[in-house]
Motif scaffolding. Structure first.
Motif, short mmCIF file in Angstrom:
data_model
loop_
_atom_site.label_atom_id
_atom_site.label_comp_id
_atom_site.label_asym_id
_atom_site.label_seq_id
_atom_site.Cartn_x
_atom_site.Cartn_y
_atom_site.Cartn_z
N VAL A 172 0.84 -1.20 0.00
CA VAL A 172 0.00 0.00 0.00
C VAL A 172 0.88 1.25 0.00
CG1 VAL A 172 -1.62 1.37 1.37
CG2 VAL A 172 -2.02 -1.07 1.08
N LEU A 173 1.87 1.30 0.88
CA LEU A 173 2.73 2.48 1.00
C LEU A 173 3.60 2.69 -0.23
CD1 LEU A 173 3.85 2.13 4.73
CD2 LEU A 173 2.15 3.71 3.79
N LEU A 174 3.97 1.62 -0.90
CA LEU A 174 4.79 1.73 -2.10
C LEU A 174 3.96 1.89 -3.37
CD1 LEU A 174 7.46 -0.96 -1.18
CD2 LEU A 174 7.84 1.50 -1.35
N HIS A 175 2.65 2.07 -3.18
CA HIS A 175 1.73 2.32 -4.29
C HIS A 175 1.80 1.22 -5.33
CE1 HIS A 175 1.72 6.96 -3.42
NE2 HIS A 175 1.64 6.24 -2.34
N LYS A 176 1.80 -0.03 -4.85
CA LYS A 176 1.88 -1.17 -5.77
C LYS A 176 0.52 -1.55 -6.34
CE LYS A 176 5.14 -3.46 -6.31
NZ LYS A 176 5.84 -4.41 -5.40
N PHE A 177 -0.56 -1.00 -5.77
CA PHE A 177 -1.90 -1.36 -6.20
C PHE A 177 -2.56 -0.18 -6.93
CE2 PHE A 177 -1.68 -3.80 -2.03
CZ PHE A 177 -1.23 -4.96 -2.64
N SER A 178 -3.53 -0.50 -7.76
CA SER A 178 -4.27 0.57 -8.44
C SER A 178 -5.15 1.34 -7.47
CB SER A 178 -5.13 -0.03 -9.57
OG SER A 178 -6.01 -1.02 -9.06
N THR A 179 -5.63 0.66 -6.43
CA THR A 179 -6.34 1.30 -5.32
C THR A 179 -5.74 0.73 -4.03
OG1 THR A 179 -8.05 -0.42 -5.30
CG2 THR A 179 -8.48 1.56 -6.62
N PRO A 180 -5.80 1.47 -2.93
CA PRO A 180 -5.11 1.04 -1.71
C PRO A 180 -5.42 -0.38 -1.27
CG PRO A 180 -5.83 3.29 -1.46
CD PRO A 180 -6.41 2.80 -2.76
N TRP A 181 -6.68 -0.81 -1.36
CA TRP A 181 -7.05 -2.14 -0.88
C TRP A 181 -7.38 -3.08 -2.03
CZ3 TRP A 181 -5.81 -2.78 4.02
CH2 TRP A 181 -5.77 -1.65 4.84
N SER A 182 -6.70 -2.90 -3.15
CA SER A 182 -6.96 -3.72 -4.33
C SER A 182 -6.82 -5.21 -4.02
CB SER A 182 -5.96 -3.33 -5.43
OG SER A 182 -6.10 -4.15 -6.55
N ASP A 183 -7.76 -5.99 -4.55
CA ASP A 183 -7.69 -7.45 -4.47
C ASP A 183 -7.62 -7.96 -3.03
OD1 ASP A 183 -7.65 -9.99 -5.62
OD2 ASP A 183 -5.47 -10.08 -5.61
N TYR A 184 -8.44 -7.41 -2.17
CA TYR A 184 -8.43 -7.77 -0.76
C TYR A 184 -9.82 -8.10 -0.28
CZ TYR A 184 -7.92 -7.37 4.28
OH TYR A 184 -7.96 -7.63 5.62
N ASN A 185 -9.95 -9.20 0.46
CA ASN A 185 -11.21 -9.48 1.13
C ASN A 185 -10.95 -10.39 2.32
OD1 ASN A 185 -11.67 -12.40 0.33
ND2 ASN A 185 -11.44 -11.43 -1.67
N THR A 186 -11.90 -10.45 3.21
CA THR A 186 -11.75 -11.19 4.45
C THR A 186 -11.37 -12.64 4.20
OG1 THR A 186 -13.45 -9.81 5.44
CG2 THR A 186 -12.93 -11.86 6.57
N TYR A 187 -12.08 -13.29 3.29
CA TYR A 187 -11.88 -14.72 3.10
C TYR A 187 -10.52 -15.03 2.51
CZ TYR A 187 -16.72 -14.94 4.35
OH TYR A 187 -17.89 -14.82 5.04
N LYS A 188 -10.04 -14.17 1.62
CA LYS A 188 -8.73 -14.40 1.04
C LYS A 188 -7.63 -14.28 2.09
CE LYS A 188 -5.60 -12.99 -2.62
NZ LYS A 188 -5.37 -12.13 -3.79
N MET A 189 -7.76 -13.32 3.01
CA MET A 189 -6.71 -13.08 4.00
C MET A 189 -6.80 -14.06 5.18
SD MET A 189 -4.79 -10.76 2.81
CE MET A 189 -3.81 -10.26 4.21
N PHE A 190 -8.00 -14.48 5.56
CA PHE A 190 -8.12 -15.29 6.77
C PHE A 190 -8.29 -16.77 6.50
CE2 PHE A 190 -8.57 -16.02 11.15
CZ PHE A 190 -9.53 -17.01 11.32
N PHE A 191 -9.22 -17.15 5.68
CA PHE A 191 -9.48 -18.56 5.47
C PHE A 191 -8.43 -19.18 4.57
CE2 PHE A 191 -13.83 -17.26 6.64
CZ PHE A 191 -13.97 -18.11 7.73
N SER A 192 -7.89 -20.30 5.00
CA SER A 192 -6.90 -20.98 4.17
C SER A 192 -7.11 -22.48 4.16
CB SER A 192 -5.49 -20.66 4.65
OG SER A 192 -5.37 -20.97 6.03
N ARG A 193 -8.24 -22.95 4.66
CA ARG A 193 -8.51 -24.38 4.66
C ARG A 193 -8.50 -24.91 3.23
NH1 ARG A 193 -12.88 -22.49 7.58
NH2 ARG A 193 -12.65 -22.52 9.83
#
Length: 212
Positions: A172-193
């Motif tokens: 986020v700080l290095l501006h690697k995304f087109s928007t600050p929270w690009s491609d982010y959601n709860t299930y992607k970050m937390f669930f890994s079963r």
């Protein structure tokens, strides 16, 4: 705090800690909980990652002050079998969910579930539990980390061993995304079963490369 959004390191990579028992079970963990131990499969994935993707030996390795990241570093050090400058970075910490240690998302009570969903799904960087912290706290720690790297490790190949939320904050700080929270959601970050390989546990993430 002043910092440049450009990283002054020659390269900056982050090795996300190995898969833990908590990751495999889809549970929250704290630093001392039994479910924060690394799994044998996670260690195997890490060893494969090191053998195939360590093209450049880092000049220095920064390690977060967590049991799972220190264990990950020990595996890394053993596999590369060479002396590298090592520093434990006490403020390089991701988002703190340890207040819910040992619980799955379904086990949170209504109040805590609301806070978690509000913070994660809707990207409210100020939402935090009474004894926890927020995404805003993570971003401020990442600003501090960038300051240190830019001031002390210019033109060096740096490897961080930390959590996924630190990688996300730095991106986020290095501006690697087109928007600050690009491609982010709860299930992607937390669930890994049954989807461990999708979440980069034990994998190296390139955050910055001055050659590109």
């Amino acid at each position: 705090m002043n910092f440049s959004r450009k990283c002054k390191c020659k390269s900056l990579r982050l090795l996300r800690h190995c898969e833990t028992i908590a990751v495999k079970k889809g549970e929250f963990m704290n630093n001392e909980s039994k479910n924060s131990c690394l799994t044998s499969e996670g260690i195997k994935i890490l060893k494969e990652e090191i053998s195939s993707n360590i093209k450049i030996i880092p000049d220095i390795v920064f390690v977060a002050p967590l049991k799972r990241t220190l264990y990950t570093y020990n595996v890394f050090k053993h596999e590369i079998n060479c002396n590298i400058k090592f520093e434990k970075c006490n403020f390089m910490l991701g988002i703190d969910n340890s207040i819910w240690g040992g619980k799955s998302l379904e086990m949170l009570d209504t109040h805590n579930l609301y806070i978690f969903i509000r913070r994660e799904l809707f990207h409210d960087i100020f939402a935090k539990t009474k004894n926890g912290d927020s995404w805003g706290d993570v971003l401020m720690r990442c600003v501090k980390l960038l300051n240190v790297l830019n001031r002390k490790h210019k033109n060096e190949n740096v490897l961080l061993i930390s959590q996924g939320s630190v990688a996300y904050g730095l991106n986020v700080l290095l501006h690697k995304f087109s928007t600050p929270w690009s491609d982010y959601n709860t299930y992607k970050m937390f669930f890994s079963r049954n989807k461990q390989n999708m979440y980069n546990y034990g994998k190296i993430i390139t955050l910055w490369n001055s050659d590109k």
